[in-house]
Design an enzyme around this catalytic site. Structure first.
Site, PDB file in Angstrom:
ATOM      1  N   ASP A 109      20.044 -74.070  22.334  1.00 46.42           N
ATOM      2  CA  ASP A 109      19.097 -74.584  21.408  1.00 46.42           C
ATOM      3  C   ASP A 109      18.466 -73.570  20.630  1.00 46.42           C
ATOM      4  O   ASP A 109      17.156 -73.762  20.269  1.00 46.42           O
ATOM      5  CB  ASP A 109      18.341 -75.667  21.983  1.00 46.42           C
ATOM      6  CG  ASP A 109      17.402 -74.941  23.142  1.00 46.42           C
ATOM      7  OD1 ASP A 109      17.602 -74.039  23.647  1.00 46.42           O
ATOM      8  OD2 ASP A 109      16.465 -76.051  23.513  1.00 46.42           O
ATOM      9  N   ASP A 126      11.819 -69.149  34.545  1.00 48.23           N
ATOM     10  CA  ASP A 126      11.325 -68.344  33.537  1.00 48.23           C
ATOM     11  C   ASP A 126       9.799 -67.899  34.127  1.00 48.23           C
ATOM     12  O   ASP A 126       9.158 -66.776  33.710  1.00 48.23           O
ATOM     13  CB  ASP A 126      11.376 -68.831  32.101  1.00 48.23           C
ATOM     14  CG  ASP A 126      10.594 -70.139  32.085  1.00 48.23           C
ATOM     15  OD1 ASP A 126      10.783 -70.811  33.170  1.00 48.23           O
ATOM     16  OD2 ASP A 126      10.609 -70.648  30.758  1.00 48.23           O
TER      17      ASP A 126
END
Length: 614
Positions: free
Chosen positions: A358, A439
């Protein structure tokens, strides 16, 4: 006695389960013996069955499981699930559309579905009301329940979309309202109907005189397997599926370039959002310097549609079955598997570029990567190059050639080294049992070890996906929709050689010596706190920050400046560099930052901690 009874009960349960499995096996054998045709006859109707309970949905056709979805507590969001089937029962598409707001994309998707399809809808969960346009689409298709469906309901709806004449025939509908005391529906909801006899769908038979037989075959195969891509599958002026990007426009050469193309493998991390993947890959394949042979699409789960898209564009695709107790853990394991496979596929590669499905890349994305990777390879005080700037500010043009060093890992288009992954990340990667965002783990002090990442002043990636595990349309609109994204010509980056640790410190020292402080008596939320740029001087702001964890004033300042304000990001030793009103601005947290020495005499650091608490 209780333990004995409990044991007996367990044995009874096992026997019941065994009997059920045996019955299913016998049914399968009977079907094989009778050699039933795959296409229905007028004398034999096929049965379609839907089982739905909060968090889990299954669809069966003639006893064959054709759709299965399960969402853990962390992933239960909101939305209308659509599944589309052609005449032979093959699923040609599935989408989930947000139930809040207007859901305009659902109408566009429904219009793109060709005739002779069965469409099954289900509200997978509904923590907020179905939007007007979404509800109106379903009413027009013949739903009798959706107009009065209360909050917290479950609902299944099936229609036959005809092609000649174009019309919708309702096949079945079922709904269950929530219990008053809980506001949710706990009982399972089922739906059964006869799968209609559909006219077989024709493959794409049109062919442009300019299209090659190979591209036509790829297009025809793709359009026969999937619905929802009218731009690719239409006969008149369809989107190209073969691209001819420009080479890298750089005067210098390095090991990261071969024949003026990037010589670094690219891992595209994908889930089951093929409509995002299609948009992302088209932009990537038109980027200057791209080498399609180095791109691999890694899909989490055995979802066919992302693989069909990769095949359409001639790209390698690999599917993983990630393990994990939660969706967060599964995503983390998917990244681990994808990075491992990338370095295995390219044994001579020293680095890998990581992109998500995305994320759009700028036209000079690979030019940016090719210019910054040599610094990452040279300087051990760095551990990544990122194309994303967390502190990008709406309506700021920025300086596309300027670069910064920041603590943390911004992600959203980054490059890391094989050495980092194999020697440090892989041996310590969180297990599937841990609920870690990969992350956030990458940003943790134990992994970062004081190292930093290179980022641009103007982002070279754009996060366009508005739905996902940690994303919804409201959050996307607030923090990502208007984020600056470079769309200009190829840029030669400024002073790349000054990004090594010692040289960067000298650079900052010079900037701080000549920076002009703002009027610290003004409130940072006032429009003229940082005036419109009239000179080339850097503007300095000093804020109160007693230690590295004292972030209240910084986050309050972020809210005034309308930049990322959810946590502390984008700093270099409690020093931030950003653009405001076309000024280069440097913010220093005093006394936490080692750059506090630059505080001019007579200037009091801005303190917004009380205001922030209120």
């Amino acid at each position: 006695m209780k333990s004995v009874c409990s044991l007996c009960g367990n044995r009874t349960l096992v026997l019941v389960l065994f009997a059920i499995l045996l019955w299913m096996f016998l049914q399968f054998v009977v079907r094989l013996t009778l050699d039933q045709p795959s296409q229905p006859t007028s004398q034999m109707a096929r049965k379609f069955y839907v089982f739905f309970r909060r968090g889990k949905i299954q669809m069966w056709l003639d006893g064959n499981l054709v759709v299965e979805g399960e969402r853990d507590e962390e992933e239960i969001g909101r939305g209308v699930l659509l599944a589309v089937f052609r005449s032979d029962g093959h699923r040609t598409g599935s989408r989930t559309f947000d139930t809040c707001g207007t859901s305009p994309t659902m109408g566009a998707y429904l219009e793109s579905i060709p005739g002779e399809r069965v469409i099954v809808f289900a509200i997978i969960s509904s923590p907020c009301n179905l939007g007007f346009l979404a509800r109106n689409h379903l009413i027009q298709m013949g739903s009798s329940s959706i107009s009065t469906l209360p909050f917290g309901s479950t609902w299944i709806f099936a229609v036959h979309k005809r092609s000649n004449p174009a019309a919708i025939a309702v096949l079945a509908e079922a709904a269950s309202t929530p219990r008053p005391e809980t506001g949710i529906t706990t009982a399972p909801l089922t739906l059964q109907f006869d799968f209609p006899t559909l006219a077989p769908s024709d493959l794409l038979v049109c062919q442009s005189s300019s299209s090659s037989s190979t591209s036509h075959e790829k297009r025809s195969r793709f359009c026969g397997l999937t619905d929802g891509y009218p731009e690719v599958c239409r006969c008149e002026n369809p989107h190209d599926i073969i691209f001819h990007p420009a080479p890298l426009q750089l005067e210098t050469t390095s090991e990261f370039m071969v024949d003026r193309r990037i010589n670094v493998p690219v891992a595209v991390i994908a889930g089951n959002r093929p409509y995002y993947l299609n948009t992302m890959l088209r932009a990537l394949l038109m980027t200057s310097g791209v080498d399609p042979a180095l791109i691999t699409v890694f899909t989490d789960g055995l979802h066919a549609e992302p693989g069909h898209i990769a095949d359409l564009y001639g790209l390698r695709s690999i599917h993983h079955l990630s393990s994990g107790r939660t969706s967060t853990a599964m995503i983390s394991q998917h990244y681990r598997s994808s990075l491992s496979a990338s370095f295995t596929l390219h044994p001579r590669a020293g680095f890998v570029i990581v992109l998500e499905e995305d994320v759009l890349v700028a036209g000079d994305f690979f030019t940016y990567i090719a210019q910054t990777l040599p610094v990452l390879a040279e300087d051990p005080s760095l551990y990544c190059v990122s194309a994303w700037n967390d502190l990008g500010r709406e309506n700021e043009t920025g300086e596309p050639g300027r670069l910064y060093r920041v603590e943390g890992m911004p992600g959203l288009g980054m490059a890391i080294s094989r050495a980092l992954f194999e020697k440090e990340l892989l041996p310590n990667w969180p297990s599937p049992l841990k609920k870690w965002d990969w992350d956030m783990w990458m940003r943790s002090p134990a992994i970062r070890k004081g190292r930093e990442c290179i980022i641009p002043d103007v982002s070279r990636t754009y996060h366009f996906g508005s739905t996902g595990l940690n994303m919804n349309p409201f959050f996307h609109k607030a923090y990502f929709q208007s984020h600056p994204f470079y769309t200009g010509p190829v840029v030669t980056l400024h002073d790349v050689h000054l990004l090594t640790k010692n040289r960067y410190e000298e650079l900052l020292k010079g900037i701080l010596q000549t920076a002009v402080p703002v009027d610290h008596s003004r409130h940072p939320c006032s429009p003229d706190f940082i005036p419109t740029a009239t000179t080339d001087h850097v503007v300095s702001v000093f804020i109160q920050m007693k230690d590295i964890d004292d972030s209240a004033t910084w986050l309050a300042l972020c809210r005034c400046l309308k930049i990322w304000d959810l946590d502390v990001r984008g700093d270099h030793g409690a020093l931030w560099r950003l653009r405001v009103n076309e000024n280069s601005v440097i913010v220093v947290g005093v006394p936490a930052s080692p750059y506090s020495y630059a505080l001019p005499s007579g200037v009091s650091p801005i303190d917004l901690r009380v205001t922030a608490e209120v």
